[in-house]
Write a protein that holds these residues in place. Structure first.
Motif, mmCIF file in Angstrom:
data_model
loop_
_atom_site.group_PDB
_atom_site.id
_atom_site.type_symbol
_atom_site.label_atom_id
_atom_site.label_comp_id
_atom_site.label_asym_id
_atom_site.label_seq_id
_atom_site.Cartn_x
_atom_site.Cartn_y
_atom_site.Cartn_z
ATOM 1 N N ARG A 85 23.433 -27.103 74.880
ATOM 2 C CA ARG A 85 23.675 -26.194 73.269
ATOM 3 C C ARG A 85 24.220 -26.888 72.348
ATOM 4 N NH1 ARG A 85 26.853 -21.816 74.247
ATOM 5 N NH2 ARG A 85 25.763 -20.506 75.128
ATOM 6 N N LEU A 86 25.318 -28.308 73.551
ATOM 7 C CA LEU A 86 26.040 -29.052 72.421
ATOM 8 C C LEU A 86 25.171 -29.637 71.890
ATOM 9 C CD1 LEU A 86 29.668 -30.541 73.836
ATOM 10 C CD2 LEU A 86 27.244 -31.901 72.831
ATOM 11 N N ARG A 161 12.200 -30.214 71.076
ATOM 12 C CA ARG A 161 10.562 -30.458 70.045
ATOM 13 C C ARG A 161 10.131 -29.162 69.968
ATOM 14 N NH1 ARG A 161 9.755 -32.913 76.134
ATOM 15 N NH2 ARG A 161 10.728 -35.134 76.335
ATOM 16 N N ARG A 162 10.652 -27.865 70.120
ATOM 17 C CA ARG A 162 9.707 -26.737 69.475
ATOM 18 C C ARG A 162 10.417 -26.716 67.952
ATOM 19 N NH1 ARG A 162 7.711 -22.503 70.169
ATOM 20 N NH2 ARG A 162 9.353 -21.280 69.295
ATOM 21 N N SER A 168 10.177 -23.362 66.408
ATOM 22 C CA SER A 168 11.577 -22.397 66.478
ATOM 23 C C SER A 168 11.799 -22.483 65.010
ATOM 24 C CB SER A 168 11.806 -23.218 68.260
ATOM 25 O OG SER A 168 12.750 -22.021 67.608
ATOM 26 N N ALA A 169 11.768 -20.821 64.441
ATOM 27 C CA ALA A 169 13.666 -20.539 63.739
ATOM 28 C C ALA A 169 14.941 -20.285 64.330
ATOM 29 C CB ALA A 169 13.191 -19.117 63.428
ATOM 30 N N ASP A 170 14.620 -20.029 65.761
ATOM 31 C CA ASP A 170 15.740 -19.303 65.844
ATOM 32 C C ASP A 170 15.870 -20.959 67.441
ATOM 33 O OD1 ASP A 170 18.169 -19.014 67.006
ATOM 34 O OD2 ASP A 170 17.783 -16.974 66.840
ATOM 35 N N PRO A 171 16.161 -21.911 67.115
ATOM 36 C CA PRO A 171 16.348 -22.880 68.181
ATOM 37 C C PRO A 171 17.817 -22.987 69.823
ATOM 38 C CG PRO A 171 16.921 -24.148 66.542
ATOM 39 C CD PRO A 171 16.231 -22.848 65.978
#
Length: 228
Positions: A85-86, A161-162, A168-171
């Motif tokens: 996540r970092l 990449r999305r 992606s609206a909420d990666p």
């Protein structure tokens, strides 16, 4: 002008020139001139034209190493998820620069090769950590550590990449869910033995994944844990 603003100005000038002229046709002198600084100033901030494009991987790797080193055997998998996540958050903070880099590396083979090398460095770091976490569990241990690290990196890159393609609206939620999928693929090694085995240890991990999706991993943990 501050050091930070000069560095940012050089990067913005470089990407603008890459868009206008192409990567190969743009020189360091061109970038410095567009940014309104001298060649010497450019080299105070970047060692090469390529370095303008890529994020500070050394700093990111150090941050990942620090996060992993701060974990225990029981919290190792949570640390892996946090480290992934970092890295994602770093790209999100870059915003448009990250997307412009993605477009550029997709068109220039030399830059794509450098990106592959950088990905390999992340995978090696995760592999070494996972191998230490699993311990000496037989001849297949190095292979399982390699497979797990490869899946960790693949999950991050899939979500990244999305987002780069604006799909992606909420990666952040997506990467948490992806890591839950990855961790569910692998058996959990038993924790080190302790002298007092009369109680039970519960580890709490925050995730956006529904409980039903986590049950297979929890059952696997119970199956491979120490006998009561």
């Amino acid at each position: 002008m501050s050091r930070a603003s000069t560095r940012d100005r050089l990067a913005q000038s470089a990407f603008a020139l890459f868009d206008e002229r192409g990567y190969e046709q743009t020189t360091i002198d061109d970038i410095a001139e567009r940014a309104g600084v001298g060649r010497t100033t450019f080299f105070r901030h970047y060692r090469s034209k390529e370095e303008v494009i890529f994020p500070d991987h050394d700093r990111l790797l150090a941050a990942i190493r620090e996060r992993l080193a701060g974990s225990t055997h029981a919290t190792a998998l949570a640390a892996v998820s946090d480290a992934v996540r970092l890295v994602l958050l770093h790209y999100l903070d870059e915003g448009d620069v990250a997307r412009r880099r993605y477009a550029l590396t997709s068109k220039v083979p030399a830059l794509r090769e450098r990106e592959i090398v950088s990905v390999a460095r992340y995978q090696r770091l995760f592999r070494e950590f996972i191998s230490d976490w699993m311990g000496d569990t037989g001849r297949s241990a190095p292979l399982r550590a390699e497979l797990m690290a490869a899946n960790v990196v693949a999950a991050h890159n899939h979500v990244l990449r999305r987002w780069l393609r604006t799909e992606s609206a909420d990666p952040v939620t997506e990467v948490d869910e992806a890591m839950s999928e990855v961790l569910a693929l692998f058996p959990f090694p038993s924790p080190p033995s302790v002298t007092d085995d009369s109680g039970a240890t519960v580890v709490v991990l925050r995730t956006g994944t529904p409980v039903d999706a986590l049950l297979p991993a929890l059952r696997r943990l119970m199956d491979h844990g120490p006998e009561l």
